[in-house]
Design a protein around this motif. Sequence first.
Motif, mmCIF file in Angstrom:
data_model
loop_
_atom_site.group_PDB
_atom_site.id
_atom_site.type_symbol
_atom_site.label_atom_id
_atom_site.label_comp_id
_atom_site.label_asym_id
_atom_site.label_seq_id
_atom_site.Cartn_x
_atom_site.Cartn_y
_atom_site.Cartn_z
ATOM 1 N N ASN A 168 0.911 -1.141 0.003
ATOM 2 C CA ASN A 168 0.121 0.043 0.061
ATOM 3 C C ASN A 168 0.829 1.223 -0.061
ATOM 4 O O ASN A 168 1.964 1.049 0.403
ATOM 5 C CB ASN A 168 -0.925 -0.100 1.087
ATOM 6 C CG ASN A 168 -1.934 -0.974 1.046
ATOM 7 O OD1 ASN A 168 -2.215 -1.424 0.005
ATOM 8 N ND2 ASN A 168 -2.957 -0.998 2.007
ATOM 9 N N VAL A 169 0.107 2.256 -0.590
ATOM 10 C CA VAL A 169 1.299 3.411 -0.707
ATOM 11 C C VAL A 169 0.628 4.775 -0.231
ATOM 12 O O VAL A 169 -0.736 4.485 0.373
ATOM 13 C CB VAL A 169 1.234 3.666 -2.140
ATOM 14 C CG1 VAL A 169 2.172 2.505 -2.895
ATOM 15 C CG2 VAL A 169 -0.171 4.030 -2.929
ATOM 16 N N ASP A 170 1.117 5.907 -0.524
ATOM 17 C CA ASP A 170 0.646 7.090 -0.222
ATOM 18 C C ASP A 170 1.244 7.930 0.787
ATOM 19 O O ASP A 170 2.136 7.462 1.712
ATOM 20 C CB ASP A 170 -0.978 7.420 -0.365
ATOM 21 C CG ASP A 170 -1.526 7.124 0.922
ATOM 22 O OD1 ASP A 170 -0.851 7.103 2.151
ATOM 23 O OD2 ASP A 170 -2.841 6.898 1.061
ATOM 24 N N MET A 171 0.752 9.250 0.796
ATOM 25 C CA MET A 171 1.531 10.045 1.868
ATOM 26 C C MET A 171 1.491 9.631 3.359
ATOM 27 O O MET A 171 2.351 10.084 4.025
ATOM 28 C CB MET A 171 0.981 11.563 1.784
ATOM 29 C CG MET A 171 0.942 12.301 0.322
ATOM 30 S SD MET A 171 2.658 13.148 0.333
ATOM 31 C CE MET A 171 2.389 14.458 1.230
ATOM 32 N N ARG A 172 0.407 8.764 3.847
ATOM 33 C CA ARG A 172 0.497 8.573 5.031
ATOM 34 C C ARG A 172 1.450 7.539 5.395
ATOM 35 O O ARG A 172 1.846 7.320 6.719
ATOM 36 C CB ARG A 172 -1.003 7.809 5.361
ATOM 37 C CG ARG A 172 -1.224 7.502 6.679
ATOM 38 C CD ARG A 172 -0.977 8.550 7.793
ATOM 39 N NE ARG A 172 -0.956 8.488 9.115
ATOM 40 C CZ ARG A 172 0.095 7.915 9.879
ATOM 41 N NH1 ARG A 172 1.252 8.084 9.185
ATOM 42 N NH2 ARG A 172 -0.058 7.704 10.965
ATOM 43 N N VAL A 173 2.257 6.985 4.414
ATOM 44 C CA VAL A 173 3.428 5.993 4.724
ATOM 45 C C VAL A 173 4.528 6.692 5.163
ATOM 46 O O VAL A 173 4.898 7.627 4.539
ATOM 47 C CB VAL A 173 3.476 4.991 3.537
ATOM 48 C CG1 VAL A 173 4.620 3.897 3.877
ATOM 49 C CG2 VAL A 173 2.222 4.092 3.291
ATOM 50 N N ASP A 174 5.039 6.458 6.277
ATOM 51 C CA ASP A 174 6.161 7.185 6.721
ATOM 52 C C ASP A 174 7.440 6.730 6.196
ATOM 53 O O ASP A 174 8.572 7.540 6.068
ATOM 54 C CB ASP A 174 6.336 7.019 8.217
ATOM 55 C CG ASP A 174 5.070 7.860 8.892
ATOM 56 O OD1 ASP A 174 4.852 8.868 8.697
ATOM 57 O OD2 ASP A 174 4.137 7.175 9.564
ATOM 58 N N ILE A 175 7.900 5.391 6.116
ATOM 59 C CA ILE A 175 8.931 4.920 5.722
ATOM 60 C C ILE A 175 8.857 3.340 5.134
ATOM 61 O O ILE A 175 7.839 2.888 5.484
ATOM 62 C CB ILE A 175 10.064 4.620 6.952
ATOM 63 C CG1 ILE A 175 11.387 4.492 6.491
ATOM 64 C CG2 ILE A 175 9.705 3.573 7.909
ATOM 65 C CD1 ILE A 175 12.227 5.158 7.762
#
Length: 585
Positions: free
Chosen positions: A465-472
């Motif tokens: 899963n992807v997007d801006m909510r993934v921190d690292i």
Amino acid sequence: MRRQFPVRALSLLLASHLCATATPADEPLRLKSLQRCGDLFAATKLTFCLRSEGLGSETPRVLLAGQPLPAEQIERNGETLRLRLHSRAHASGPLWLEQQQRRSNPVWLSLGGSQVRAAGPNEVATNMDGLTTYVNLVSVIIEEDLDALDTARQLADKYDAELVGAIAPLNTYQLRLPVSNLTERDALVLRLGNEVGVDAVVIEESGAEAAERDDGDKKPQTSEWAANRFLDAVHYYRQRINARQAPVETEPLRIGVIERNVDFDTPAFADYLTPCKADERRTCLYARDGDAPDSHGSSVAGILAARGQEAQDMGFLSALDGVGPGFEVIVERNSDAGITANIAASVNLVEDGVRILNWSWGIHRIGTLDVEGEPVDSLLRSGIAMSGYEELLEEFFLWLRREHPDVLVINSAGNGSARSGRDDYRLPSSFITEQLLVVGGHQLSDKRELPVEHPDYVKKRRSSNVDMRVDITAAACTRAATRDGKAPGEVHCGTSYATPLVAGAVASMLSVNPRLEPEQVRELLRRSAMTIGADFEAAEADDLTAPILPSERNYQLDNRDVGRSARLDMRKALELAVDSLQHRR
């Protein structure tokens, strides 16, 4: 004249005696389950039910935190033991059995009051979405300005329900409803939800919460941990902590892993059957025993605590033994009551002093689409179930912020190739809070000749899963344990296995500087991160993680890392944690 006993009968009797006496000593002694039972609302006189395997005829010694329980507090029925404890005489701690020079695996016994019940096989049904759902067990979340327990009791009396479980710090109480089918349940849930003082009703679906499954993509043949500088971090920690010049003082740390069990019949975990004390500068592991060396729990816990002959075969924290301050890894699930059990276990563990929670689990709402517009088919829940879970998770994180602001939850982003930050379609990774750190997955690229720091050394794992909510991101693949310990285990891949890499790195950072706050931990992970991916993309595009900002590169606008996605660098993160000690002085 002396009567002689027949030789054949004597042989049979002797063989029978040998089997009766030798077999139990030869069998491994294993602790398979441990749960609160009896009156879950008792405040002082607590009852625990323990199921074991391999018990002989004698009642075993039961030790809690190294102290044997009096025989009068133990009641045996076959392989099951009932323990009666007084909360004022004991504290939460590791519990194990001893019998005939054998020792069982240690499990964590929590005296915390958050306990929920799982539905039995006759208490579930298939709903209209084709999902398994609880028929007569639901949880109600009570408004904060009310006496939650009193309100729950009033609701139970009004609807002829039974109060059977609770997560009191979250104002959440479990009811057994007087219903026999989903039509009756849904009607009663609707009435409960409209009651004054009820914030939400939580319905469990799909029985026991399944772990994030293997993502099914192509699996590598070699270890991918080099992409996160795993062994470099181990070497740095072991050399730097005991350096002659300016050695670093460390503090022990407790980590909670929300999983079912670990297979202690594998060489990777067999060493934990011997007495273990974290204050002896070693890693201790507490878990229920499982039957599969390649189980999800064994693999996740193994990334933190597996033991092996070589450093690359060891878990990250166990590789620090002898130098580190001592880490306690607690694998705990409370019961098989789905998401509610995950949260109940988390509450108890936090109250027992856990600083880091590893959540290698998550769910998608039915109708979630991946980045290519195709439906996601893993770990699905209905809309009504998602709304209840969202309220429960919100209560949990509000409680964390209010009561335990230093605790950090590290959560897998998920394997649906979807957007992890859509709060109406993905939980719990979509929550925006400083105390939740979300981990995506990457894999090695075909450009192995590049240095590890190069952005093209790795690439996004297609399923992550992807997007801006993934921190690292971190390496998504690991090898499962095996019973013989010789042949390499099957490779498992998914963000579930990237998550404990980050949890291990954070644990080592906090052992060095326990004053680091969750937001500071995130900052150090992002500042130290290597990169992955192409240049900065438009806001609506599918970034793997939140793009690295100039502020995360000393405000250098022309830094080549700016705009790329973040990849865990375990060694550099440790270096920054050591450097942070100077700032606190």
